[in-house]
Design an enzyme around this catalytic site. Structure first.
Site, PDB file in Angstrom:
ATOM      1  N   ASP A  10      26.209  85.270 -33.947  1.00  0.00           N
ATOM      2  CA  ASP A  10      27.121  86.334 -33.583  1.00  0.00           C
ATOM      3  C   ASP A  10      27.578  86.032 -32.139  1.00  0.00           C
ATOM      4  O   ASP A  10      26.890  85.316 -31.408  1.00  0.00           O
ATOM      5  CB  ASP A  10      26.358  87.665 -33.654  1.00  0.00           C
ATOM      6  CG  ASP A  10      27.160  88.821 -33.148  1.00  0.00           C
ATOM      7  OD1 ASP A  10      28.268  89.025 -33.626  1.00  0.00           O
ATOM      8  OD2 ASP A  10      26.655  89.521 -32.237  1.00  0.00           O
ATOM      9  N   ASP A  12      29.485  88.500 -29.563  1.00  0.00           N
ATOM     10  CA  ASP A  12      29.303  89.581 -28.604  1.00  0.00           C
ATOM     11  C   ASP A  12      27.891  90.167 -28.723  1.00  0.00           C
ATOM     12  O   ASP A  12      27.534  90.686 -29.777  1.00  0.00           O
ATOM     13  CB  ASP A  12      30.367  90.651 -28.888  1.00  0.00           C
ATOM     14  CG  ASP A  12      30.269  91.829 -27.960  1.00  0.00           C
ATOM     15  OD1 ASP A  12      29.645  91.699 -26.897  1.00  0.00           O
ATOM     16  OD2 ASP A  12      30.818  92.887 -28.302  1.00  0.00           O
ATOM     17  N   VAL A  48      31.249  96.033 -35.311  1.00  0.00           N
ATOM     18  CA  VAL A  48      32.181  96.731 -36.195  1.00  0.00           C
ATOM     19  C   VAL A  48      33.614  96.289 -35.848  1.00  0.00           C
ATOM     20  O   VAL A  48      33.922  96.068 -34.676  1.00  0.00           O
ATOM     21  CB  VAL A  48      32.007  98.259 -35.983  1.00  0.00           C
ATOM     22  CG1 VAL A  48      33.034  99.053 -36.759  1.00  0.00           C
ATOM     23  CG2 VAL A  48      30.602  98.676 -36.362  1.00  0.00           C
ATOM     24  N   ASN A 119      39.230  87.975 -31.244  1.00  0.00           N
ATOM     25  CA  ASN A 119      39.409  87.312 -29.944  1.00  0.00           C
ATOM     26  C   ASN A 119      38.393  86.187 -29.724  1.00  0.00           C
ATOM     27  O   ASN A 119      38.253  85.693 -28.611  1.00  0.00           O
ATOM     28  CB  ASN A 119      39.290  88.341 -28.812  1.00  0.00           C
ATOM     29  CG  ASN A 119      40.437  89.343 -28.834  1.00  0.00           C
ATOM     30  OD1 ASN A 119      41.590  88.957 -28.688  1.00  0.00           O
ATOM     31  ND2 ASN A 119      40.138  90.619 -29.052  1.00  0.00           N
TER      32      ASN A 119
HETATM   33  P1  B16 Z   1      38.058  92.469 -31.602  1.00  0.00           P
HETATM   34  P2  B16 Z   1      30.680  90.458 -32.705  1.00  0.00           P
HETATM   35  C1  B16 Z   1      32.440  92.429 -32.432  1.00  0.00           C
HETATM   36  O1  B16 Z   1      31.980  91.173 -32.056  1.00  0.00           O
HETATM   37  C2  B16 Z   1      32.082  93.462 -31.379  1.00  0.00           C
HETATM   38  O2  B16 Z   1      30.666  93.624 -31.319  1.00  0.00           O
HETATM   39  C3  B16 Z   1      32.698  94.788 -31.754  1.00  0.00           C
HETATM   40  O3  B16 Z   1      32.381  95.753 -30.770  1.00  0.00           O
HETATM   41  C4  B16 Z   1      34.228  94.618 -31.877  1.00  0.00           C
HETATM   42  O4  B16 Z   1      34.845  95.846 -32.272  1.00  0.00           O
HETATM   43  C5  B16 Z   1      34.516  93.538 -32.907  1.00  0.00           C
HETATM   44  O5  B16 Z   1      33.885  92.332 -32.507  1.00  0.00           O
HETATM   45  C6  B16 Z   1      36.010  93.288 -33.074  1.00  0.00           C
HETATM   46  O6  B16 Z   1      36.500  92.727 -31.891  1.00  0.00           O
HETATM   47  O7  B16 Z   1      38.695  93.773 -31.267  1.00  0.00           O
HETATM   48  O8  B16 Z   1      38.021  91.487 -30.451  1.00  0.00           O
HETATM   49  O9  B16 Z   1      38.651  91.842 -32.854  1.00  0.00           O
HETATM   50  O10 B16 Z   1      29.492  91.225 -32.222  1.00  0.00           O
HETATM   51  O11 B16 Z   1      30.821  90.462 -34.217  1.00  0.00           O
HETATM   52  O12 B16 Z   1      30.784  89.077 -32.118  1.00  0.00           O
HETATM   53 MG    MG Z   2      27.273  91.418 -31.793  1.00  0.00          MG
END
Ligand code: B16
Ligand code: MG
Length: 213
Positions: A10, A12, A48, A119
């Site tokens: 993962d 973030d 999420v 992102n």
């Molecule tokens: P984006 P992960 C997730 O990353 C984040 O934990 C979550 O808070 C966020 O809403 C989601 O990515 C979508 O991100 O707006 O940049 O598309 O933990 O799956 O790496």
């Molecule tokens: Mg995460």
């Protein structure tokens, strides 16, 4: 090599910590529309997707939003979020993460990203990891986000490995549930170290060496 031939990370909360930027950007949007938002609600957004995150935030709203309005709010949040991400640099990657990734790579393990974020590639670029991983599965190649296992299943496919030979590393409940639903063992950091479904609770990222090598 141990039980695993691949590791799916993962992003973030595992490789880097962008939750403070998610929080700042969502807080700005919530304040603009007069909707209550705090760090506790922000914790529910880990792993999420963006639109599902917005739905959670709007639970506190006194009125309904149209699909167009929601698209606009999500776009505004993402613009704010990306301008905050532009402050990131390779210095945001800890020595521990860097050294552990290098040790796993040196041991011959295939390494992938499995993130809900659209992102992901921008964040990897900011961290100096643009070409580091053998595969990247993220919010841009999936239809269903965590706790659906699709993002990890596709990461394993990109690596050419079955789920049984890959370990998923996660910090969020949605991610651990996704790993379990896809037939993956999981290693959990932070909150995820306390979930019953987590195969290996970890205290720190470097614990991966004992699990994998
Ligand atoms: P984006 P992960 C997730 O990353 C984040 O934990 C979550 O808070 C966020 O809403 C989601 O990515 C979508 O991100 O707006 O940049 O598309 O933990 O799956 O790496
Ligand atoms: Mg995460």
């Amino acid at each position: 090599m141990g039980k695993y031939q691949g590791v799916i990370f993962d992003l973030d909360g595992v490789i880097c910590f962008t939750d403070k930027y998610h929080y700042q950007a969502w807080k700005q949007v919530a304040d603009d529309i007069g909707v209550y938002f705090d760090e506790q609600i922000n914790n529910r957004l880990r792993g999420v997707s963006r639109m599902e995150s917005l739905d959670i935030i709007l639970e506190k709203s006194s009125r309904a939003y149209t699909a167009e309005e929601k698209e606009e709010l999500a776009r505004r949040k993402n613009d704010l979020y990306r301008s905050l991400l532009s402050n990131m640099s390779p210095a945001d990657l800890t020595q521990e993460v860097r050294q552990t990734l290098e040790a796993l790579r040196a041991a011959g393990l295939a390494l992938a990203i499995g993130s809900s974020s659209k992102n992901t590639r921008y964040i990897l670029e900011r961290l100096g990891l643009k070409d580091f991983f053998d595969a990247v599965s993220d919010g841009t190649n999936i239809q269903r986000s965590k706790p659906d296992p699709q993002v990890f299943t596709m990461a394993a496919e990109f690596l050419g490995l079955p789920a049984s030979q890959c370990l998923v590393v996660e910090d969020a409940e949605a991610g651990i549930r996704a790993a379990s639903a896809g037939g993956f063992d999981s290693a959990g950091l932070g909150e995820a170290s306390a979930f019953a479904l987590t195969t290996y609770p970890m205290k720190r990222f470097g614990d991966l060496q004992a699990i994998c090598l």
